[in-house]
Design a protein around this motif. Structure first.
Motif, PDB file in Angstrom:
ATOM      1  N   ASN A  63       0.712  -1.339  -0.051  1.00 43.10           N
ATOM      2  CA  ASN A  63      -0.157  -0.176  -0.161  1.00 43.10           C
ATOM      3  C   ASN A  63       0.854   1.181   0.032  1.00 43.10           C
ATOM      4  O   ASN A  63       0.563   2.180  -0.788  1.00 43.10           O
ATOM      5  N   GLN A  64       2.045   1.279   0.668  1.00 46.43           N
ATOM      6  CA  GLN A  64       3.021   2.548   0.540  1.00 46.43           C
ATOM      7  C   GLN A  64       3.477   2.552  -0.669  1.00 46.43           C
ATOM      8  O   GLN A  64       3.532   3.771  -1.133  1.00 46.43           O
ATOM      9  N   PHE A  65       3.942   1.363  -1.376  1.00 46.31           N
ATOM     10  CA  PHE A  65       4.366   1.512  -2.721  1.00 46.31           C
ATOM     11  C   PHE A  65       3.550   2.163  -3.568  1.00 46.31           C
ATOM     12  O   PHE A  65       3.818   2.917  -4.500  1.00 46.31           O
ATOM     13  N   MET A  66       2.249   1.474  -3.563  1.00 46.04           N
ATOM     14  CA  MET A  66       1.200   2.185  -4.547  1.00 46.04           C
ATOM     15  C   MET A  66       0.879   3.560  -4.210  1.00 46.04           C
ATOM     16  O   MET A  66       0.754   4.318  -5.348  1.00 46.04           O
ATOM     17  N   GLY A  67       0.900   3.782  -2.875  1.00 45.09           N
ATOM     18  CA  GLY A  67       0.780   5.234  -2.617  1.00 45.09           C
ATOM     19  C   GLY A  67       1.724   6.152  -3.204  1.00 45.09           C
ATOM     20  O   GLY A  67       1.595   7.191  -3.651  1.00 45.09           O
ATOM     21  N   TRP A  68       2.932   5.694  -3.406  1.00 46.14           N
ATOM     22  CA  TRP A  68       4.137   6.356  -3.610  1.00 46.14           C
ATOM     23  C   TRP A  68       4.084   6.726  -5.293  1.00 46.14           C
ATOM     24  O   TRP A  68       4.376   7.624  -5.775  1.00 46.14           O
ATOM     25  N   LEU A  69       3.547   5.810  -5.978  1.00 45.43           N
ATOM     26  CA  LEU A  69       3.249   5.675  -7.420  1.00 45.43           C
ATOM     27  C   LEU A  69       2.450   6.433  -7.743  1.00 45.43           C
ATOM     28  O   LEU A  69       2.816   7.450  -8.730  1.00 45.43           O
ATOM     29  N   LYS A  70       1.303   6.584  -7.014  1.00 42.04           N
ATOM     30  CA  LYS A  70       0.054   7.666  -7.307  1.00 42.04           C
ATOM     31  C   LYS A  70       0.568   9.145  -7.009  1.00 42.04           C
ATOM     32  O   LYS A  70       0.291   9.953  -7.832  1.00 42.04           O
ATOM     33  N   LYS A  71       1.076   9.058  -5.837  1.00 39.25           N
ATOM     34  CA  LYS A  71       1.527  10.660  -5.396  1.00 39.25           C
ATOM     35  C   LYS A  71       2.904  11.208  -6.153  1.00 39.25           C
ATOM     36  O   LYS A  71       2.923  12.303  -6.681  1.00 39.25           O
TER      37      LYS A  71
END
Length: 256
Positions: A106-114
């Motif tokens: 979830n942290q990695f996907m959030g980083w991708l999006k942000k």
């Protein structure tokens, strides 16, 4: 193409990135399956007016577990291929370290999006990410939307970097080179001696004699033993301090 190499924790805002389509992978060896992934991504990025980003890594994740870094392709060569043959907007190479390893899916996907402003992704069906590789393409679809994640099927018959490493281990250099985007290379230490240590890659290769090309130019015969090459026709070489030797053909354990 803009190239960025950084620790993921130091890469929280990138000027110039707008809405993007991201392809993530090691892209080790850059073979035909990788090429297919990126061609699909290129078409989707153009169709949806998105920037195209390839996100890769500076080394194998094996190195974090004190195992051998089993990369086949030198990072400089990989970058050059992306620059010369693919229409990327950004090539981002993350440092493989504890910071990256600590990111949950979830942290990695959030980083991708942000940070990358990721709207769409193109991945292989076996793609994993996050702490202990717990994240899958199912998680990507849940987070970004099923319609925004293109998954290219991969099965036991699909081409993989593991299969190419196995060919190299068996001395089947001709077969390996046909599958790779560019022929396999040994990067060697710079000295004026006929014997040179292999500095990259650190792979298990079939020992013996090979036909090679010094800096992709002059044909040479080499003897490979214990991660060291001996240039058997050293006196005839124009460049006695090559950066790399391209392997062309396996000649056997000894010259006949």
């Amino acid at each position: 193409m803009i190239t960025i190499r950084a620790d993921i924790n130091d890469l929280q805002k990138i000027p110039g990135i707008k809405r993007s389509l991201v392809v993530i992978g090691k892209f080790d060896g850059l073979h035909q399956y990788h090429e297919k992934l990126i061609k699909i991504a290129t078409k989707l990025a153009v169709k949806n007016y998105l920037q195209l980003i390839v996100l890769s890594f500076d080394s194998s994740f094996n190195s974090l577990n004190h195992q051998v870094n089993d990369q086949m392709m030198h990072p400089k060569e990989k970058e050059t291929i992306f620059e010369d043959y693919f229409a990327l907007d950004y090539y981002i190479e993350l440092v493989v370290n504890e910071n990256l390893q600590s990111y949950s899916q979830n942290q990695f996907m959030g980083w991708l999006k942000k940070t990358l402003k990721c709207q769409m992704l193109v991945e292989g069906s076996d793609f994993t990410f996050g702490t202990d590789k717990q994240g899958t393409v199912t998680d990507l679809k849940r987070y970004f939307g099923d319609e925004n994640v293109y998954v290219l099927n991969r099965n036991s018959r699909s081409l993989s970097s593991t299969k190419i490493r196995d060919l190299l281990k068996k001395g089947k250099i001709n077969q390996a080179n046909k599958l790779l985007y560019t022929p396999f290379k040994l990067y060697v230490e710079a000295n004026n001696h006929s014997t040179k240590k292999v500095v990259f890659p650190n792979l298990e290769l079939s020992e013996g004699c090979y036909e090679g090309r010094v800096d992709d130019k002059q044909v040479a015969t080499i003897l490979l033993t214990n991660h060291t090459v001996e240039l058997l026709d050293f006196d005839q070489l124009k460049n006695k301090k090559p950066e790399f030797i391209t392997l062309v053909k396996y000649l056997g354990k000894t010259l006949k």
